[in-house]
Design a protein around this motif. Structure first.
Motif, short mmCIF file in Angstrom:
data_model
loop_
_atom_site.label_atom_id
_atom_site.label_comp_id
_atom_site.label_asym_id
_atom_site.label_seq_id
_atom_site.Cartn_x
_atom_site.Cartn_y
_atom_site.Cartn_z
N MET A 1 0.86 -1.17 0.00
CA MET A 1 0.00 0.00 0.00
C MET A 1 0.90 1.24 0.00
N ASP A 2 0.84 2.01 -1.07
CA ASP A 2 1.69 3.19 -1.16
C ASP A 2 0.91 4.50 -1.08
N THR A 3 -0.43 4.42 -1.12
CA THR A 3 -1.25 5.63 -1.12
C THR A 3 -2.42 5.46 -0.16
N LEU A 4 -2.71 6.53 0.58
CA LEU A 4 -3.89 6.56 1.45
C LEU A 4 -4.91 7.53 0.88
N GLY A 5 -6.17 7.18 1.00
CA GLY A 5 -7.26 8.08 0.68
C GLY A 5 -8.04 8.35 1.95
N LEU A 6 -8.33 9.60 2.22
CA LEU A 6 -9.04 10.00 3.43
C LEU A 6 -10.27 10.79 3.04
N VAL A 7 -11.41 10.39 3.56
CA VAL A 7 -12.66 11.11 3.30
C VAL A 7 -13.38 11.25 4.64
N GLU A 8 -13.83 12.45 4.91
CA GLU A 8 -14.55 12.75 6.13
C GLU A 8 -15.92 13.31 5.74
N PHE A 42 -15.67 8.86 9.18
CA PHE A 42 -14.32 8.92 8.63
C PHE A 42 -14.00 7.64 7.87
N ILE A 43 -13.46 7.79 6.66
CA ILE A 43 -13.09 6.67 5.81
C ILE A 43 -11.61 6.79 5.45
N CYS A 44 -10.86 5.73 5.71
CA CYS A 44 -9.45 5.68 5.34
C CYS A 44 -9.26 4.41 4.52
N LEU A 45 -8.76 4.58 3.29
CA LEU A 45 -8.53 3.42 2.44
C LEU A 45 -7.16 3.50 1.81
N GLY A 46 -6.66 2.34 1.39
CA GLY A 46 -5.32 2.29 0.82
C GLY A 46 -5.28 1.47 -0.45
N GLY A 47 -4.19 1.64 -1.19
CA GLY A 47 -3.99 0.91 -2.43
C GLY A 47 -3.02 1.66 -3.32
N ASP A 48 -3.03 1.33 -4.60
CA ASP A 48 -2.16 2.07 -5.51
C ASP A 48 -2.80 3.43 -5.80
N ARG A 49 -1.98 4.37 -6.25
CA ARG A 49 -2.43 5.76 -6.40
C ARG A 49 -3.66 5.92 -7.28
N GLN A 50 -3.67 5.29 -8.42
CA GLN A 50 -4.79 5.46 -9.35
C GLN A 50 -6.10 4.95 -8.73
N ALA A 51 -6.05 3.80 -8.10
CA ALA A 51 -7.26 3.23 -7.48
C ALA A 51 -7.76 4.12 -6.35
N VAL A 52 -6.85 4.59 -5.51
CA VAL A 52 -7.24 5.46 -4.39
C VAL A 52 -7.81 6.76 -4.92
N GLN A 53 -7.18 7.35 -5.94
CA GLN A 53 -7.68 8.59 -6.52
C GLN A 53 -9.09 8.40 -7.10
N THR A 54 -9.32 7.27 -7.75
CA THR A 54 -10.64 6.97 -8.29
C THR A 54 -11.68 6.89 -7.17
#
Length: 182
Positions: A1-8, A42-54
């Motif tokens: 996991m190199d990228t985190l996505g955070l949504v509040e 609060f939502i925290c997810l991980g994965g590769d950059r493109q998937a997290v950005q999507t």
């Protein structure tokens, strides 16, 4: 996991729906999801950059009211460790504490601080019991702690509540901040 996505999300029900949609729209791992104070989700997810950005873009374009959203590439291993609560503090030369208006902004600022300076991230408190705010605690030599605090202030902008740097903190204060007073 190199990228985190955070949504509040400003709504719990909408947040649950967003989390479900985010994991369905992209190949991401749900790292953490749940309620935080002030009725937020609060939502925290991980994965590769493109998937997290999507996945984060899906939330941003959903029409739901968000308190914050971030994509952090090359996330610091220190941020991942502190989110998993696997950090043991030493005796720091200086201690920094940065208080933030939202959980997502706090995690992003902690990552910016760690990447900018040679500090150790000791704790990251996210939302529960503190009215949806967050804060993080870090240590190092005085110059490094000040540099990290400055980086966090820049990253936070209007989401900054307060930032302090304490030279030669008392050991009891360090214990209280990192694991409770003993």
């Amino acid at each position: 996991m190199d990228t985190l996505g955070l949504v509040e999300s400003r709504s719990i029900a909408a947040g649950v729906n967003l989390a479900d949609g985010m994991v369905k729209v992209a190949q991401v791992e749900l790292v953490r999801a749940g309620t935080i104070c002030s009725g937020r989700y609060f939502i925290c997810l991980g994965g590769d950059r493109q998937a997290v950005q999507t996945a984060v873009s899906h939330a941003e374009q959903s029409g739901s009211a968000l308190a914050g959203s971030y994509v952090i590439s090359g996330v610091s291993p220190q941020v991942l460790a502190v989110l998993k609560k696997s950090v043991q503090p030493g005796t720091p030369g200086a201690l920094g504490v940065v208080e933030c208006r939202t959980v997502s902004a706090g995690i992003a600022a902690a990552d910016a601080a760690v990447k900018r300076s040679g500090i150790s991230l000791l704790r990251l408190v996210t939302g529960q019991g503190i009215n949806g705010k967050s804060y993080f605690v870090f240590s190092g030599d005085v110059a490094s702690v000040q540099e990290a605090a400055d980086a966090a202030k820049t990253a936070l902008g209007r989401h900054l509540i307060e930032s302090v740097v304490i030279a030669r903190p008392d050991a009891s204060v360090v214990r209280a901040l990192t694991s409770g007073v003993r």
